[in-house]
Design an enzyme around this catalytic site. Sequence first.
Site, PDB file in Angstrom:
ATOM      1  CG  ASN A 223      -0.204  -0.020   2.532  1.00  0.00           C
ATOM      2  OD1 ASN A 223       1.024  -0.027   2.567  1.00  0.00           O
ATOM      3  ND2 ASN A 223      -0.948  -0.034   3.630  1.00  0.00           N
TER       4      ASN A 223
ATOM      5  CD  GLU B 266       0.131   0.457   7.398  1.00  0.00           C
ATOM      6  OE1 GLU B 266       0.461   0.593   6.210  1.00  0.00           O
ATOM      7  OE2 GLU B 266      -0.180  -0.641   7.897  1.00  0.00           O
TER       8      GLU B 266
END
Length: 245
Positions: free
Chosen positions: A136, A143
């Site tokens: 991702n 993140e």
Amino acid sequence: MKVVVVKNYNEISFQAAQLITDQIINKKNSVLGLATGSTPIGVYQELIRKFQKGELDFSKVVTFNLDEYYGLSPEHPQSYHFFMWNILFKHINLKKENIHLLNGITENIAKECKQYEDLIQKSGGIDLQILGIGDNGHIGFNEPDISLDTRTHLVNLTAKTIRANSRFFNNAQEVPKQAITMGIGTIMQAKKIILLANGKRKARVVERTINGPITTKVPATVLQLHNDVTIIVDQEAAFQFASQQ
Ligand code: GLP
């Protein structure tokens, strides 16, 4: 960003190890930022080989690892402590006091993070940071949607990362839900950065990292703002990027 496309995984490992070697030869007391995950394993094997042949001396080198699972002790086989000692540290002549890893079982997260940042600054800052990349676009464990100026901190892992990393555990339930990671701000302060990616699975995120708009939704795109980043990818990971050239 300098993008180097090589034939295969071995070639990535070889080229990255050469850049690290040049760094250490130019500055014996280099401060290295190290990554875990499967991608850099070949680089570490190559560094061990060079050390065994007498081509590399780590006695003055200082290291800082990017991240650690929160809740895993250094002895846990899936902790990044355990990984680094087995894959690299026990095979070379780094001094124990020059190796820095975050403590996943700290009782005081704020203190642990602050101490880590202070130690990095005290060592003169990271000369060369090695990075892998999550599916991702995460770097370290930063993140998507993390702010750009974060320093070392505790993060919640996304479901996607937990799923991706469950391949190293017996099942997804065993994967810690949080981690401590250097922040994007910490990573961006490294003087040089090398990002490695291999295999088809990384092709889309590699393309976005290089050509995409800079967005915290794909944390690695922030590297476009750094003035000394080399991305080394194999042909499979370069597939989407190369098809646009
Ligand atoms: C983990 C690490 C990252 C690493 C990523 C990719 O989530 N925290 O630093 O880049 O995995 O792993 P792999 O190299 O196995 O694809």
